[in-house]
Design a protein around this motif. Structure first.
Motif, PDB file in Angstrom:
ATOM      1  N   TYR A  60       0.869  -1.177   0.000  1.00  0.00           N
ATOM      2  CA  TYR A  60       0.000   0.000   0.000  1.00  0.00           C
ATOM      3  C   TYR A  60       0.902   1.223   0.000  1.00  0.00           C
ATOM      4  N   THR A  61       0.502   2.254  -0.713  1.00  0.00           N
ATOM      5  CA  THR A  61       1.167   3.541  -0.589  1.00  0.00           C
ATOM      6  C   THR A  61       0.365   4.345   0.421  1.00  0.00           C
ATOM      7  N   MET A  62       1.056   4.869   1.406  1.00  0.00           N
ATOM      8  CA  MET A  62       0.411   5.655   2.451  1.00  0.00           C
ATOM      9  C   MET A  62       1.092   7.003   2.551  1.00  0.00           C
ATOM     10  N   ILE A  63       0.390   7.926   3.165  1.00  0.00           N
ATOM     11  CA  ILE A  63       0.959   9.243   3.405  1.00  0.00           C
ATOM     12  C   ILE A  63       0.787   9.575   4.884  1.00  0.00           C
ATOM     13  N   ASN A  64       1.859  10.054   5.479  1.00  0.00           N
ATOM     14  CA  ASN A  64       1.812  10.528   6.852  1.00  0.00           C
ATOM     15  C   ASN A  64       1.156  11.913   6.800  1.00  0.00           C
ATOM     16  N   LEU A  65       0.003  12.073   7.405  1.00  0.00           N
ATOM     17  CA  LEU A  65      -0.749  13.324   7.305  1.00  0.00           C
ATOM     18  C   LEU A  65      -0.167  14.452   8.156  1.00  0.00           C
ATOM     19  N   GLU A  66       0.856  14.145   8.934  1.00  0.00           N
ATOM     20  CA  GLU A  66       1.506  15.196   9.719  1.00  0.00           C
ATOM     21  C   GLU A  66       2.755  15.731   9.021  1.00  0.00           C
ATOM     22  N   THR A  67       3.493  14.848   8.327  1.00  0.00           N
ATOM     23  CA  THR A  67       4.723  15.278   7.647  1.00  0.00           C
ATOM     24  C   THR A  67       4.562  15.282   6.120  1.00  0.00           C
ATOM     25  N   TYR A  68       3.486  14.708   5.624  1.00  0.00           N
ATOM     26  CA  TYR A  68       3.199  14.553   4.184  1.00  0.00           C
ATOM     27  C   TYR A  68       4.197  13.658   3.470  1.00  0.00           C
ATOM     28  N   GLU A  69       4.921  12.860   4.241  1.00  0.00           N
ATOM     29  CA  GLU A  69       5.824  11.871   3.654  1.00  0.00           C
ATOM     30  C   GLU A  69       5.004  10.697   3.118  1.00  0.00           C
ATOM     31  N   GLN A  70       5.287  10.299   1.868  1.00  0.00           N
ATOM     32  CA  GLN A  70       4.680   9.088   1.314  1.00  0.00           C
ATOM     33  C   GLN A  70       5.595   7.914   1.617  1.00  0.00           C
ATOM     34  N   PHE A  71       5.004   6.750   1.884  1.00  0.00           N
ATOM     35  CA  PHE A  71       5.813   5.563   2.147  1.00  0.00           C
ATOM     36  C   PHE A  71       5.022   4.317   1.768  1.00  0.00           C
ATOM     37  N   LYS A  72       5.764   3.223   1.570  1.00  0.00           N
ATOM     38  CA  LYS A  72       5.146   1.943   1.221  1.00  0.00           C
ATOM     39  C   LYS A  72       4.992   1.090   2.465  1.00  0.00           C
ATOM     40  N   VAL A  73       3.860   0.411   2.541  1.00  0.00           N
ATOM     41  CA  VAL A  73       3.612  -0.568   3.594  1.00  0.00           C
ATOM     42  C   VAL A  73       3.445  -1.911   2.885  1.00  0.00           C
ATOM     43  N   PHE A  74       4.337  -2.847   3.187  1.00  0.00           N
ATOM     44  CA  PHE A  74       4.344  -4.110   2.465  1.00  0.00           C
ATOM     45  C   PHE A  74       3.285  -5.081   2.991  1.00  0.00           C
ATOM     46  N   ILE A  75       2.662  -5.769   2.043  1.00  0.00           N
ATOM     47  CA  ILE A  75       1.681  -6.803   2.347  1.00  0.00           C
ATOM     48  C   ILE A  75       2.429  -8.132   2.251  1.00  0.00           C
ATOM     49  N   PRO A  76       2.398  -8.949   3.303  1.00  0.00           N
ATOM     50  CA  PRO A  76       3.163 -10.199   3.255  1.00  0.00           C
ATOM     51  C   PRO A  76       2.619 -11.127   2.170  1.00  0.00           C
ATOM     52  N   THR A  77       3.515 -11.913   1.573  1.00  0.00           N
ATOM     53  CA  THR A  77       3.082 -12.906   0.590  1.00  0.00           C
ATOM     54  C   THR A  77       2.181 -13.918   1.285  1.00  0.00           C
ATOM     55  N   PHE A  78       1.029 -14.172   0.684  1.00  0.00           N
ATOM     56  CA  PHE A  78       0.147 -15.196   1.247  1.00  0.00           C
ATOM     57  C   PHE A  78      -0.277 -16.172   0.161  1.00  0.00           C
ATOM     58  N   GLN A  79      -0.421 -17.434   0.577  1.00  0.00           N
ATOM     59  CA  GLN A  79      -0.739 -18.522  -0.335  1.00  0.00           C
ATOM     60  C   GLN A  79      -2.251 -18.614  -0.548  1.00  0.00           C
ATOM     61  N   LEU A  80      -2.617 -19.006  -1.759  1.00  0.00           N
ATOM     62  CA  LEU A  80      -4.001 -19.294  -2.097  1.00  0.00           C
ATOM     63  C   LEU A  80      -3.999 -20.733  -2.606  1.00  0.00           C
ATOM     64  N   THR A  81      -4.644 -21.621  -1.869  1.00  0.00           N
ATOM     65  CA  THR A  81      -4.661 -23.030  -2.265  1.00  0.00           C
ATOM     66  C   THR A  81      -5.994 -23.667  -1.874  1.00  0.00           C
ATOM     67  N   THR A  82      -6.423 -24.591  -2.702  1.00  0.00           N
ATOM     68  CA  THR A  82      -7.697 -25.263  -2.453  1.00  0.00           C
ATOM     69  C   THR A  82      -7.545 -26.407  -1.456  1.00  0.00           C
ATOM     70  N   THR A  83      -6.330 -26.874  -1.227  1.00  0.00           N
ATOM     71  CA  THR A  83      -6.138 -28.083  -0.430  1.00  0.00           C
ATOM     72  C   THR A  83      -5.780 -27.817   1.021  1.00  0.00           C
ATOM     73  N   ALA A  84      -5.206 -26.655   1.313  1.00  0.00           N
ATOM     74  CA  ALA A  84      -4.795 -26.360   2.692  1.00  0.00           C
ATOM     75  C   ALA A  84      -5.936 -25.714   3.453  1.00  0.00           C
ATOM     76  N   LEU A  85      -5.845 -25.794   4.751  1.00  0.00           N
ATOM     77  CA  LEU A  85      -6.803 -25.087   5.589  1.00  0.00           C
ATOM     78  C   LEU A  85      -6.573 -23.600   5.440  1.00  0.00           C
ATOM     79  N   SER A  86      -7.613 -22.824   5.634  1.00  0.00           N
ATOM     80  CA  SER A  86      -7.479 -21.369   5.568  1.00  0.00           C
ATOM     81  C   SER A  86      -6.497 -20.915   6.633  1.00  0.00           C
TER      82      SER A  86
END
Length: 128
Positions: free
Chosen positions: A101-127
């Protein structure tokens, strides 16, 4: 549940397999995912954009990007959290997603990235 913290923003992901669906003369596997975003920093932040890489073991990598998430650009004050649910269709029964996600700090107006962890999608494993 899979979690990752970037610059005080905690991303938690839970996935679910929702069965198969027939569309465009093909059978697809339908996955949903719930993402919780918790602001553990001391600043107010706004989520402005998303970027996803969706891997399908029988298909090419798909890139999805755009403004906000599910039509919203949430603002999170310290200790706030925001949760949303979305999904994807894969041709195979195994895949994965990752992004940021690209986010912005509303106090300093700095833009930064927030990483989303890799997650698996599979029909055979439990959620997860």
């Amino acid at each position: 549940m899979i979690e990752l913290v970037t610059k005080g923003i905690k991303i938690s992901v839970k996935t679910n397999y929702n069965g198969s669906s027939y569309r465009n003369n093909k059978v697809y596997h339908v996955f949903s995912y719930t993402i919780s975003i918790k602001n553990q920093s001391e600043n107010t932040v706004k989520l402005t954009d998303r970027f996803w890489k969706i891997f399908d073991s029988q298909n090419q990598t798909q890139i999805v990007s755009g403004e906000g998430v599910v039509g919203q650009t949430p603002i999170l004050e310290p200790n706030d959290h925001y949760t949303y649910k979305s999904g994807c269709f894969l041709e195979s029964n195994i895949g994965a997603m990752k992004g940021f996600y690209t986010m912005i700090n509303l106090e300093t107006y700095e833009q930064f990235k927030v990483f989303i962890p890799t997650f698996q999608l599979t029909t055979t494993a439990l959620s997860n």
